[in-house]
Design a protein around this motif. Structure first.
Motif, PDB file in Angstrom:
ATOM      1  N   VAL A   1       0.997  -0.930   0.056  1.00  0.00           N
ATOM      2  CA  VAL A   1       0.532   0.065   0.050  1.00  0.00           C
ATOM      3  C   VAL A   1       1.298   0.838  -0.045  1.00  0.00           C
ATOM      4  O   VAL A   1       1.849   1.082   0.401  1.00  0.00           O
ATOM      5  CB  VAL A   1      -0.944  -0.160   1.261  1.00  0.00           C
ATOM      6  CG1 VAL A   1      -2.211  -1.229   0.758  1.00  0.00           C
ATOM      7  CG2 VAL A   1      -0.558  -0.229   2.652  1.00  0.00           C
ATOM      8  N   LYS A   2       0.185   2.160  -0.361  1.00  0.00           N
ATOM      9  CA  LYS A   2       0.854   3.435  -0.581  1.00  0.00           C
ATOM     10  C   LYS A   2       1.509   4.252   0.850  1.00  0.00           C
ATOM     11  O   LYS A   2       2.477   5.460   0.763  1.00  0.00           O
ATOM     12  CB  LYS A   2       0.491   4.507  -1.871  1.00  0.00           C
ATOM     13  CG  LYS A   2       1.660   5.496  -1.915  1.00  0.00           C
ATOM     14  CD  LYS A   2       0.735   6.014  -3.406  1.00  0.00           C
ATOM     15  CE  LYS A   2       1.809   7.504  -3.888  1.00  0.00           C
ATOM     16  NZ  LYS A   2       1.824   8.183  -5.451  1.00  0.00           N
ATOM     17  N   THR A   3       0.470   4.638   1.408  1.00  0.00           N
ATOM     18  CA  THR A   3       0.170   5.174   2.360  1.00  0.00           C
ATOM     19  C   THR A   3      -0.497   4.270   4.205  1.00  0.00           C
ATOM     20  O   THR A   3      -1.307   3.569   4.132  1.00  0.00           O
ATOM     21  CB  THR A   3      -0.762   6.277   2.568  1.00  0.00           C
ATOM     22  OG1 THR A   3      -2.046   5.755   1.983  1.00  0.00           O
ATOM     23  CG2 THR A   3      -0.526   7.035   1.107  1.00  0.00           C
ATOM     24  N   VAL A   4      -0.404   5.317   4.314  1.00  0.00           N
ATOM     25  CA  VAL A   4      -0.730   4.259   6.361  1.00  0.00           C
ATOM     26  C   VAL A   4      -1.960   4.221   6.540  1.00  0.00           C
ATOM     27  O   VAL A   4      -2.832   3.906   6.803  1.00  0.00           O
ATOM     28  CB  VAL A   4      -0.406   5.353   7.353  1.00  0.00           C
ATOM     29  CG1 VAL A   4      -0.566   4.932   9.016  1.00  0.00           C
ATOM     30  CG2 VAL A   4       1.229   4.826   7.210  1.00  0.00           C
ATOM     31  N   GLN A   5      -2.900   5.271   5.428  1.00  0.00           N
ATOM     32  CA  GLN A   5      -4.299   5.415   5.395  1.00  0.00           C
ATOM     33  C   GLN A   5      -4.547   4.205   4.891  1.00  0.00           C
ATOM     34  O   GLN A   5      -6.123   3.742   5.031  1.00  0.00           O
ATOM     35  CB  GLN A   5      -4.500   7.234   5.159  1.00  0.00           C
ATOM     36  CG  GLN A   5      -4.377   7.722   5.466  1.00  0.00           C
ATOM     37  CD  GLN A   5      -2.784   8.690   5.777  1.00  0.00           C
ATOM     38  OE1 GLN A   5      -2.506   8.517   5.127  1.00  0.00           O
ATOM     39  NE2 GLN A   5      -2.922   9.669   6.400  1.00  0.00           N
TER      40      GLN A   5
ATOM     41  N   LYS B   1       9.044  13.217   2.333  1.00  0.00           N
ATOM     42  CA  LYS B   1       8.197  13.748   2.631  1.00  0.00           C
ATOM     43  C   LYS B   1       7.786  14.689   2.404  1.00  0.00           C
ATOM     44  O   LYS B   1       7.902  14.890   0.969  1.00  0.00           O
ATOM     45  CB  LYS B   1      10.175  14.526   2.943  1.00  0.00           C
ATOM     46  CG  LYS B   1      10.058  16.312   2.999  1.00  0.00           C
ATOM     47  CD  LYS B   1      11.214  16.993   4.032  1.00  0.00           C
ATOM     48  CE  LYS B   1      11.274  17.758   4.707  1.00  0.00           C
ATOM     49  NZ  LYS B   1      12.034  18.438   4.688  1.00  0.00           N
ATOM     50  N   LYS B   2       6.816  15.109   3.013  1.00  0.00           N
ATOM     51  CA  LYS B   2       5.632  16.254   2.089  1.00  0.00           C
ATOM     52  C   LYS B   2       5.168  17.180   3.036  1.00  0.00           C
ATOM     53  O   LYS B   2       5.892  16.980   4.127  1.00  0.00           O
ATOM     54  CB  LYS B   2       4.408  14.874   2.225  1.00  0.00           C
ATOM     55  CG  LYS B   2       3.857  14.592   2.934  1.00  0.00           C
ATOM     56  CD  LYS B   2       3.068  13.210   2.768  1.00  0.00           C
ATOM     57  CE  LYS B   2       1.950  12.751   4.156  1.00  0.00           C
ATOM     58  NZ  LYS B   2       3.407  11.652   4.407  1.00  0.00           N
ATOM     59  N   GLU B   3       4.601  17.667   2.734  1.00  0.00           N
ATOM     60  CA  GLU B   3       4.228  19.379   3.513  1.00  0.00           C
ATOM     61  C   GLU B   3       3.313  18.458   4.557  1.00  0.00           C
ATOM     62  O   GLU B   3       2.671  17.709   4.835  1.00  0.00           O
ATOM     63  CB  GLU B   3       3.080  20.005   2.590  1.00  0.00           C
ATOM     64  CG  GLU B   3       2.771  21.097   3.242  1.00  0.00           C
ATOM     65  CD  GLU B   3       2.111  22.343   2.408  1.00  0.00           C
ATOM     66  OE1 GLU B   3       1.482  23.307   3.017  1.00  0.00           O
ATOM     67  OE2 GLU B   3       2.213  22.148   1.002  1.00  0.00           O
ATOM     68  N   GLY B   4       4.631  19.383   6.030  1.00  0.00           N
ATOM     69  CA  GLY B   4       3.330  19.137   6.689  1.00  0.00           C
ATOM     70  C   GLY B   4       4.683  18.367   8.005  1.00  0.00           C
ATOM     71  O   GLY B   4       3.697  17.733   8.635  1.00  0.00           O
ATOM     72  N   SER B   5       5.111  17.262   7.499  1.00  0.00           N
ATOM     73  CA  SER B   5       5.821  16.152   7.494  1.00  0.00           C
ATOM     74  C   SER B   5       6.615  16.246   8.095  1.00  0.00           C
ATOM     75  O   SER B   5       7.552  17.548   8.461  1.00  0.00           O
ATOM     76  CB  SER B   5       5.798  15.002   7.008  1.00  0.00           C
ATOM     77  OG  SER B   5       6.990  15.274   5.728  1.00  0.00           O
TER      78      SER B   5
ATOM     79  N   GLU C   1       0.625  15.020  11.025  1.00  0.00           N
ATOM     80  CA  GLU C   1      -0.023  15.013  11.461  1.00  0.00           C
ATOM     81  C   GLU C   1      -1.342  13.739  11.435  1.00  0.00           C
ATOM     82  O   GLU C   1      -2.379  12.516  12.165  1.00  0.00           O
ATOM     83  CB  GLU C   1      -0.694  15.931  12.327  1.00  0.00           C
ATOM     84  CG  GLU C   1      -0.196  16.134  13.411  1.00  0.00           C
ATOM     85  CD  GLU C   1       0.423  16.154  14.216  1.00  0.00           C
ATOM     86  OE1 GLU C   1      -0.065  14.686  14.897  1.00  0.00           O
ATOM     87  OE2 GLU C   1       1.734  15.664  14.999  1.00  0.00           O
ATOM     88  N   LYS C   2      -1.984  14.080  10.508  1.00  0.00           N
ATOM     89  CA  LYS C   2      -2.840  12.939   9.781  1.00  0.00           C
ATOM     90  C   LYS C   2      -1.976  11.045   9.360  1.00  0.00           C
ATOM     91  O   LYS C   2      -2.939  10.146   9.881  1.00  0.00           O
ATOM     92  CB  LYS C   2      -3.045  13.317   7.686  1.00  0.00           C
ATOM     93  CG  LYS C   2      -3.894  12.700   7.364  1.00  0.00           C
ATOM     94  CD  LYS C   2      -4.459  12.842   5.487  1.00  0.00           C
ATOM     95  CE  LYS C   2      -6.051  12.172   5.354  1.00  0.00           C
ATOM     96  NZ  LYS C   2      -6.150  12.793   3.816  1.00  0.00           N
ATOM     97  N   ASP C   3      -1.141  11.591   9.543  1.00  0.00           N
ATOM     98  CA  ASP C   3      -0.619   9.420   9.194  1.00  0.00           C
ATOM     99  C   ASP C   3      -0.342   9.189   9.923  1.00  0.00           C
ATOM    100  O   ASP C   3       0.008   8.037  10.842  1.00  0.00           O
ATOM    101  CB  ASP C   3       1.570   9.929   8.404  1.00  0.00           C
ATOM    102  CG  ASP C   3       1.470  10.277   6.987  1.00  0.00           C
ATOM    103  OD1 ASP C   3       0.162   9.874   6.062  1.00  0.00           O
ATOM    104  OD2 ASP C   3       2.015  11.185   7.170  1.00  0.00           O
ATOM    105  N   LEU C   4      -0.175  10.064  11.361  1.00  0.00           N
ATOM    106  CA  LEU C   4       0.146   9.947  13.097  1.00  0.00           C
ATOM    107  C   LEU C   4      -1.269   8.872  14.100  1.00  0.00           C
ATOM    108  O   LEU C   4      -1.377   8.392  14.063  1.00  0.00           O
ATOM    109  CB  LEU C   4       1.112  10.884  13.322  1.00  0.00           C
ATOM    110  CG  LEU C   4       2.302  11.141  13.081  1.00  0.00           C
ATOM    111  CD1 LEU C   4       2.781  12.942  14.073  1.00  0.00           C
ATOM    112  CD2 LEU C   4       3.529   9.773  13.450  1.00  0.00           C
ATOM    113  N   LYS C   5      -2.240  10.147  12.821  1.00  0.00           N
ATOM    114  CA  LYS C   5      -3.499  10.042  13.224  1.00  0.00           C
ATOM    115  C   LYS C   5      -3.824   8.448  12.577  1.00  0.00           C
ATOM    116  O   LYS C   5      -4.080   7.552  13.760  1.00  0.00           O
ATOM    117  CB  LYS C   5      -4.423  10.770  12.890  1.00  0.00           C
ATOM    118  CG  LYS C   5      -5.873  10.958  13.572  1.00  0.00           C
ATOM    119  CD  LYS C   5      -6.963  11.285  13.190  1.00  0.00           C
ATOM    120  CE  LYS C   5      -8.060  11.049  13.664  1.00  0.00           C
ATOM    121  NZ  LYS C   5      -9.044  12.172  13.085  1.00  0.00           N
TER     122      LYS C   5
END
Length: 157
Positions: free
Chosen positions: A82-86, A109-113, A124-128
């Motif tokens: 999968v590409k993302t934690v989501q 790395k992406k914006e806000g990471s 924060e979205k990834d960590l959540k």
């Protein structure tokens, strides 16, 4: 049967096709990502990167869940990418208890990471999503290649 689930933003690439496939010896690779499943150029690149002797399926998260819940896949050793934690979280929710462990490899790395490990950046979205995923699966490890030391997810949460 799911033998390995990996989060890697490049999904199927040389390191995965050679190192991880040799390590876990799957019968099939399942790429589960909505964008990849609808992008003909990506699908063509993944088919070219696929190791010989291993089947490949590229599905949306929803269709990957349906495939994994099909009794006909019970005897097939499946390596999920999968590409993302989501994506991992959605797929785990869609498949019940089939995915017991998640490996996290490269996340660019992406914006806000922020960098949580040398090749892993999370916002924060990834960590959540990672916290929620951690409450569902028994083990989450961060590891780029099989020979590298595994880092337990608790070290970054």
């Amino acid at each position: 049967m799911v033998i390995f689930c990996r989060v890697d933003d490049r999904m199927l690439h040389g390191q995965v096709a050679v190192t991880w496939v040799n390590q876990i010896a799957p019968d099939a690779i399942l790429i589960a990502n909505d964008e990849a499943a609808t992008n003909e150029m990506s699908k063509m690149a993944f088919k070219m990167a696929k190791p010989a002797g291993v089947k490949l399926a590229i599905k949306t998260i929803k269709d990957a869940g349906i495939l994994l819940n099909d009794p006909r896949t019970e005897k097939t050793k499946i390596f999920i990418l999968v590409k993302t934690v989501q994506d991992a979280l959605e797929l785990v929710k869609a498949t019940g208890s089939q995915i017991k462990k998640v490996n996290i490899g490269g996340v660019k790395k992406k914006e806000g990471s922020r960098q949580v490990l040398p090749n892993v950046h999370m916002n924060e979205k990834d960590l959540k999503a990672l916290r929620e995923l951690h409450s569902i699966v028994s083990r989450i490890e961060l590891q780029m290649v099989p020979g590298e030391t595994k880092t337990d997810v608790n070290k970054i949460l």
